[in-house]
Design a protein around this motif. Structure first.
Motif, PDB file in Angstrom:
ATOM      1  N   ASP A  33       0.851  -1.185   0.000  1.00 23.35           N
ATOM      2  CA  ASP A  33       0.000   0.000   0.000  1.00 23.35           C
ATOM      3  C   ASP A  33       0.888   1.236   0.000  1.00 23.35           C
ATOM      4  OD1 ASP A  33      -2.458   1.137  -0.028  1.00 23.35           O
ATOM      5  OD2 ASP A  33      -3.064   0.500   1.961  1.00 23.35           O
TER       6      ASP A  33
ATOM      7  N   SER B  73       1.101   5.655  -0.668  1.00 19.65           N
ATOM      8  CA  SER B  73       0.401   6.930  -0.848  1.00 19.65           C
ATOM      9  C   SER B  73       1.408   8.005  -1.226  1.00 19.65           C
ATOM     10  CB  SER B  73      -0.333   7.333   0.440  1.00 19.65           C
ATOM     11  OG  SER B  73       0.584   7.889   1.376  1.00 19.65           O
TER      12      SER B  73
ATOM     13  N   TRP C 225      -0.777  -1.237  -4.535  1.00 21.58           N
ATOM     14  CA  TRP C 225      -1.949  -0.375  -4.585  1.00 21.58           C
ATOM     15  C   TRP C 225      -1.523   1.052  -4.292  1.00 21.58           C
ATOM     16  CZ3 TRP C 225      -7.250  -2.516  -4.147  1.00 21.58           C
ATOM     17  CH2 TRP C 225      -7.279  -3.922  -4.265  1.00 21.58           C
TER      18      TRP C 225
ATOM     19  N   SER D 151      -2.757   4.888  -3.688  1.00 24.28           N
ATOM     20  CA  SER D 151      -3.915   5.735  -3.406  1.00 24.28           C
ATOM     21  C   SER D 151      -3.971   6.877  -4.413  1.00 24.28           C
ATOM     22  CB  SER D 151      -3.836   6.300  -1.985  1.00 24.28           C
ATOM     23  OG  SER D 151      -2.735   7.189  -1.877  1.00 24.28           O
TER      24      SER D 151
ATOM     25  N   ASP E 211      -6.049  10.537  -4.402  1.00 27.36           N
ATOM     26  CA  ASP E 211      -6.968  11.568  -3.938  1.00 27.36           C
ATOM     27  C   ASP E 211      -6.656  12.858  -4.694  1.00 27.36           C
ATOM     28  OD1 ASP E 211      -8.357  10.029  -2.036  1.00 27.36           O
ATOM     29  OD2 ASP E 211      -6.721  10.248  -0.602  1.00 27.36           O
TER      30      ASP E 211
ATOM     31  N   THR F  27      -4.776   0.953  -8.638  1.00 32.08           N
ATOM     32  CA  THR F  27      -5.122   2.077  -7.767  1.00 32.08           C
ATOM     33  C   THR F  27      -5.740   1.573  -6.478  1.00 32.08           C
ATOM     34  OG1 THR F  27      -7.206   2.232  -8.998  1.00 32.08           O
ATOM     35  CG2 THR F  27      -5.444   3.743  -9.613  1.00 32.08           C
TER      36      THR F  27
ATOM     37  N   THR G   7      -9.175   4.889  -6.688  1.00 37.29           N
ATOM     38  CA  THR G   7      -9.588   6.104  -7.368  1.00 37.29           C
ATOM     39  C   THR G   7     -11.103   6.081  -7.507  1.00 37.29           C
ATOM     40  OG1 THR G   7      -9.121   7.555  -9.257  1.00 37.29           O
ATOM     41  CG2 THR G   7      -9.355   5.175  -9.715  1.00 37.29           C
TER      42      THR G   7
ATOM     43  N   ARG H  35      -7.105  -4.076   4.402  1.00 32.58           N
ATOM     44  CA  ARG H  35      -5.970  -3.183   4.666  1.00 32.58           C
ATOM     45  C   ARG H  35      -5.491  -3.415   6.096  1.00 32.58           C
ATOM     46  NH1 ARG H  35      -7.546   1.556   0.882  1.00 32.58           N
ATOM     47  NH2 ARG H  35      -5.654   1.656  -0.368  1.00 32.58           N
TER      48      ARG H  35
END
Length: 355
Positions: free
Chosen positions: A6, A8, A41, A43, A45, A69, A72, A222
């Motif tokens: 994961d 970001s 994955w 993120s 935003d 993604t 999204t 998650r």
């Protein structure tokens, strides 16, 4: 049980060296690929990076790991752009793309970005239907609903017969959409074992009732697995994340922990984080950090509660917890990024916690 990564955009926001941060993101995905993780994955935003751009760069530097993604939405990207972006990634990666899809936070798009959000669940349902059409020959799609698409044709489709769609869902209607239309579901962070023990068998049953194969339906949770002998600092940081995420509408359903009055806690956290005010302004997570009182929020959140919904601790402790999740029927979990670990050390860590 498979392990996922994961990522970001937050390390980019904190870095004083933009190019180094960009290279580090690709390196992390490369290490995960070489260590044998199932998927990465990213993120997406409206205040961060373009996930598909990063995934496209990673596609050229990886061989096995699936890329997509996490997640999204059809407000940030119109369904036709979602279709095009995913097909492009699938071709760049040789058929390793997937699409993590969710409703987003409607207030961000409606209030701050001037986008008509309509009914989020309807938007998701129509988006999935359009994507399925665009990803199958003759790559032509139509819709007369919230998205008015008039027989629009794409020039080509994906490498895969169809790109998997995983829906981020917690509420009953979103979960029903996932079990009837998606290839799997993504359960948010801080999901407790009692919640999953109740939910997962119900999801399998609904998939079967929809005439689909429950064994082909993936359940991603998650978990943010972190192996450490000193969990306290990590749990303290996760209190901030809980205060930011679980105070959003509908985002605390997974916090079922016996012995704690979670609804009362969330109500109090929404007060100190000024959640209603932030959302009324259309503010994102950065606005929540600025207006909310994170220090007070952390003091309100019991460490024991966070520990109960976090996978933080020794390899033995985490392996025991993952064994229970596997017995429940969870198919995929998320492990913390490798940090300074090389692929061999990262693979060894995953092997130590695999149930």
């Amino acid at each position: 049980m498979e392990f996922c990564l994961d990522l970001s955009h937050h390390p980019w926001a904190r870095s004083a060296d933009p190019q180094r941060a960009a290279r580090e993101a690709i390196r992390i995905i490369e290490v995960a690929d070489q260590a044998g993780l199932h998927s990465a994955w990213l993120s997406e935003d409206p205040d961060g990076w373009d996930a598909f751009a990063v995934l496209g760069a990673a596609a050229n530097r990886t061989e096995r790991i699936r890329l997509g993604t996490g997640v999204t939405n059809p407000y940030l990207r119109h369904p036709v752009l979602l279709a095009m972006s995913a097909v492009t990634l699938d071709r760049l990666s040789g058929g390793r793309a997937f699409l993590g899809l969710g409703r987003g936070q409607p207030e961000w798009y409606r209030v701050s970005l001037g986008i008509e959000t309509g009914q989020p669940l309807r938007a998701l349902r129509e988006t999935i239907a359009l994507l399925r059409q665009w990803w199958q020959p003759p790559y032509r799609a139509s819709s007369s609903g919230q998205f008015r698409v008039q027989d629009w044709r794409l020039a080509f489709g994906p490498v895969q017969p169809s790109i998997p769609i995983y829906l981020a869902a917690l509420g009953p209607r979103a979960l029903a959409l996932a079990t009837s239309q998606a290839d799997g579901v993504l359960i948010a962070d801080f999901a407790s074992e009692p919640f999953l023990r109740r939910l997962v068998p119900e999801l399998r049953r609904k998939v079967e009732m929809a005439g689909r194969d429950p064994d082909a339906f993936s359940i991603f949770v998650r978990t943010a697995i972190t192996v450490t002998d000193d969990p306290e600092p990590i749990l303290e940081r996760r209190k901030s994340l809980l205060a930011l995420l679980c105070t959003l509408p509908g985002m605390a359903r997974q916090l079922e922990v016996p012995g704690f009055d979670v609804p009362a806690l969330i109500a109090r956290l929404r007060e100190v984080m000024r959640t209603e005010e932030v959302l009324a302004r259309g503010g994102g997570l950065s606005a929540a950090r600025e207006l909310g009182d994170l220090a007070t929020a952390r003091r309100l959140i019991p460490t024991e509660l966070v520990a109960a919904v976090s996978h933080v601790g020794s390899a033995e402790e985490i392996r025991a917890r993952l064994r229970r999740l596997a017995e429940i029927g969870v198919t995929h979990v998320f492990v913390a990024p490798p940090g300074d670990l090389d692929p061999h050390a990262y693979a060894d860590l995953v092997a130590r916690i695999r149930p």
